[in-house]
Design an enzyme around this catalytic site. Sequence first.
Site, PDB file in Angstrom:
ATOM      1  CB  ALA A  62      -1.401   0.364   1.004  1.00  0.00           C
ATOM      2  N   GLY A 103      -0.054  -5.699   0.595  1.00  0.00           N
ATOM      3  CA  GLY A 103      -0.460  -5.776  -0.617  1.00  0.00           C
ATOM      4  C   GLY A 103       0.225  -6.069  -1.985  1.00  0.00           C
ATOM      5  CD  GLU A 106      -2.349  -8.352   2.058  1.00  0.00           C
ATOM      6  OE1 GLU A 106      -2.435  -6.882   1.890  1.00  0.00           O
ATOM      7  OE2 GLU A 106      -3.869  -8.434   3.062  1.00  0.00           O
ATOM      8  CD  GLU A 126       0.332  -5.900   5.107  1.00  0.00           C
ATOM      9  OE1 GLU A 126       1.859  -7.216   5.368  1.00  0.00           O
ATOM     10  OE2 GLU A 126       0.204  -5.543   4.021  1.00  0.00           O
TER      11      GLU A 126
HETATM   12  N1  COA Z   1       4.849   3.532   0.841  1.00  0.00           N
HETATM   13  C1  COA Z   1       4.585   4.974   0.431  1.00  0.00           C
HETATM   14  N2  COA Z   1       6.675   5.016   1.015  1.00  0.00           N
HETATM   15  C2  COA Z   1       6.656   4.062   0.449  1.00  0.00           C
HETATM   16  C3  COA Z   1       6.075   2.741   1.147  1.00  0.00           C
HETATM   17  C4  COA Z   1       5.040   2.255   0.276  1.00  0.00           C
HETATM   18  N3  COA Z   1       4.343   1.252   0.185  1.00  0.00           N
HETATM   19  N4  COA Z   1       7.445   1.752   1.003  1.00  0.00           N
HETATM   20  C5  COA Z   1       8.751   2.939   0.166  1.00  0.00           C
HETATM   21  N5  COA Z   1       8.410   4.022   0.350  1.00  0.00           N
HETATM   22  C6  COA Z   1       8.832   5.357   0.173  1.00  0.00           C
HETATM   23  C7  COA Z   1       9.822   5.336   1.139  1.00  0.00           C
HETATM   24  O1  COA Z   1       9.572   5.911   2.262  1.00  0.00           O
HETATM   25  C8  COA Z   1      11.286   6.193   1.118  1.00  0.00           C
HETATM   26  O2  COA Z   1      10.796   7.421   0.498  1.00  0.00           O
HETATM   27  P1  COA Z   1      12.465   8.791   0.571  1.00  0.00           P
HETATM   28  O3  COA Z   1      13.338   7.819  -0.466  1.00  0.00           O
HETATM   29  O4  COA Z   1      11.472   9.860  -0.123  1.00  0.00           O
HETATM   30  O5  COA Z   1      12.382   8.089   2.288  1.00  0.00           O
HETATM   31  C9  COA Z   1      11.269   5.006  -0.944  1.00  0.00           C
HETATM   32  O6  COA Z   1      10.251   5.106  -1.271  1.00  0.00           O
HETATM   33  C10 COA Z   1      12.654   4.091  -0.535  1.00  0.00           C
HETATM   34  O7  COA Z   1      12.757   3.003   0.044  1.00  0.00           O
HETATM   35  P2  COA Z   1      13.291   2.656   0.974  1.00  0.00           P
HETATM   36  O8  COA Z   1      12.675   1.544   2.709  1.00  0.00           O
HETATM   37  O9  COA Z   1      14.760   4.059   1.242  1.00  0.00           O
HETATM   38  O10 COA Z   1      13.964   2.386  -0.064  1.00  0.00           O
HETATM   39  P3  COA Z   1      14.875   0.776   0.638  1.00  0.00           P
HETATM   40  O11 COA Z   1      15.953   0.026  -0.876  1.00  0.00           O
HETATM   41  O12 COA Z   1      16.152   0.176   1.374  1.00  0.00           O
HETATM   42  O13 COA Z   1      13.689  -0.647   0.564  1.00  0.00           O
HETATM   43  C11 COA Z   1      11.417  -1.458   0.897  1.00  0.00           C
HETATM   44  C12 COA Z   1      12.272  -1.224  -0.229  1.00  0.00           C
HETATM   45  C13 COA Z   1      10.144  -1.540  -0.029  1.00  0.00           C
HETATM   46  C14 COA Z   1      12.356  -2.859   1.633  1.00  0.00           C
HETATM   47  C15 COA Z   1      11.402  -0.505   1.981  1.00  0.00           C
HETATM   48  O14 COA Z   1      10.843   0.772   1.418  1.00  0.00           O
HETATM   49  C16 COA Z   1       9.539  -1.365   2.954  1.00  0.00           C
HETATM   50  O15 COA Z   1      10.101  -2.337   3.432  1.00  0.00           O
HETATM   51  N6  COA Z   1       8.706  -0.881   2.757  1.00  0.00           N
HETATM   52  C17 COA Z   1       6.937  -1.105   3.302  1.00  0.00           C
HETATM   53  C18 COA Z   1       6.898  -2.384   2.742  1.00  0.00           C
HETATM   54  C19 COA Z   1       5.465  -2.526   3.606  1.00  0.00           C
HETATM   55  O16 COA Z   1       5.805  -2.028   5.276  1.00  0.00           O
HETATM   56  N7  COA Z   1       4.410  -2.425   2.891  1.00  0.00           N
HETATM   57  C20 COA Z   1       3.209  -2.965   4.133  1.00  0.00           C
HETATM   58  C21 COA Z   1       2.995  -1.165   3.582  1.00  0.00           C
HETATM   59  S1  COA Z   1       0.787  -1.092   4.121  1.00  0.00           S
END
Ligand code: COA
Length: 702
Positions: A62, A103, A106, A126
Amino acid sequence: MSTVDYAVQSSVAVLTVAYPPVNALSLAVRAGLGEGVARAIADPAVKAIVVIGSGTIFIAGADISEFGTPNSAAEPRLQTLQAQFEASPKPIVAAIHGTALGGGLELALTCHARVAVQSAKVGLPEVKLGLLPGAGGTIRLPRLTGVVVALEAITTGRHIGAVEANKLGIVDAIVFDLKADAIGYALKLAAEGTPPPVRDRNDKITGVDPKVFADFRARAGKKWRGQIAPARIVDVIEAATTRSFDDAKAFENEQFKALMESDQRKALIHYFFAEREARKIPDVPADIKPLPIRKVVVIGSGLMGGGIAMSFANAGIPVKLLDIDAEALARGMGVIRKTYETSLSRGSITQAQLDERFGRIEPVGGYDDLGDVDMAIEAVFEDMALKQKIFALLDKATPPHAILGTNTSSLDIDQIASATTRPDKVIGAHFFSPANVMKLLEAVRGSKTSAETIATVMALGKQIGKAPVLAGNCDGFIGNRMLQYYTVNAEYMLERGATPEQIDRVAEQFGMAMGPLAMRDLAGMAQAVNVRAVRKLTLPADERMPELVERMVEAGRIGQKSSAGFYRYDGRERLPDPAALDLIRAEAQRQGIEQRSFTDEEILARLFHPLVNEGAKELEEGIAIRASDIDVAWVNGYGFPVHTGGPMFWGEQIGLDKVLATARTLGAENGQTRWGPSRLLERLVAEGKGWKDAPALIAAGL
Ligand code: COA
């Protein structure tokens, strides 16, 4: 360009999500996917559909930045999209690379199959945001993996590698040429007839013994320490085995909504962005390129140096471990080997990984051969003269471009840098013990540290899996400077009549892994006596340092090592000890302090409010850039419960006025100079403002 690109290749519609940086499921992406699937279904030339991500990731889940905005609830919602996917008469294949999280996974679970490249990872993280997977993850995943795997995977939120995911049934095939192989897979499904969606596969969730859930709650519950989401996740997975899909789904929705409204969710999402924000330094322009760090030398092969070396080796960076004492070096390498062997026996690494990681650490006995390192990190004991000597040696032995870091936890970075000809390349790189495990990396800028050096260490921290935070140069930097208020205050409370058990229970119920007094027993009293002896030299005239640790040491109670400290110990079990209470009472009498009883609420305030007050002083002085940086430091370096968002976020949630009131009380009791209220805090409370307003107030001179 649209957020979802549509192209037809070999009779397969390929929907490519292109929404940098992480292809999050924003409204535009959801709409694009919905339109793409509808178009593919309507096109007679299309036999099947592939969903793939552009860039380095499939879909990260999401769009967290949409939470709480109208877009998050706007149609097509994710669940509408999923229903459309599951009803598609043409098979849909998710082609996964990078990560498919939340998501993203999912959505993939509503595709008819999932293929992934070997390096991909999937997961439902999550829980780390105080939520549960609200788009059927808790109902669909157990249908593929069985409940035991699903319980563990969803309550921890861990990322599961593609090979394991394939074994667990989450991924149907590991492929090499992602797009081409996914197209092939989709055509095969189209030829065989579209398979039933995951929601209709019930064999793994029927006849599950309810004891599985009771056992899991009993076993895993201890680790949750006050977090509410994991228990809700177990409830919903259990419902998936006892109720129809739609009923379980309705229950999942209900629980998701309740969590979405919770303070913990707000705190954890604050924390998610705080960790990412901390890497951005206002006066380090984004276009400053970090230096590539291809090899590192760590000086000092003690526990700290060894742990730091392992952090690099684990991240694939070769490292030299330098110690001029050959015996100490051999011992250090032995400890490293043993630590890896323990991980192997626990199954957390493979033999191949052990060999690879251990093989990246090269023991060296001197400074002759450091011409190939890009960075040095000194991790010897806290002695300025020794550190200066080492930095002078490093200055000569390493190439001119190399960054020189010090793991000091309290010494002046500028003084250390003055021993070199490159103070711009000298920086604090403060790791926390055990360094191979703890996530905090406190980078400390000296007055001459360059923007490039800072950018490099912040990027490097991320590369080696740490949470880097930048601190200014002062005694104790961000974290340890605050710590003393927590530990010392616990002792003031003992003097005034609270018991060790009561104080530790309050701290542990709050979510700390161990209360401050049990912690002191574990770390040993002797070190505290030494630190205090130094601190007493600079103590303001209006302050008295408690002397309970001194009294304990005099009585031979040096902590767990002597089976007695604030508690007595039977093996590792800690037990209340009347003898310790007698000692505390006698010391209170000696100091002329009247003892009284404390409520839990009062203890909580006295333990944690002073952290917030001191954090505010760090902001005032520019030691910390943002309140949220302090949160990141305390969550990762000191075990402050992440579901509170960190001390500063928590302080704001409970009310800065309350924090201020405690600071006033403690200032009167313990000495205004150090315990009294921060000016920033006073201003914020007076004007009804919060941390976000702090920079403007500070810039205006408070
Ligand atoms: N929604 C919105 N923005 C997101 C996001 C999400 N689900 N996941 C990451 N971002 C943004 C970060 O805030 C960051 O923004 P910035 O560059 O402005 O600081 C950018 O994307 C890169 O994320 P970052 O975590 O620094 O990169 P990464 O390559 O180290 O890791 C992921 C990538 C996807 C593994 C990690 O961002 C992550 O775990 N995201 C969350 C996933 C999650 O919890 N999903 C379920 C949501 S309910």
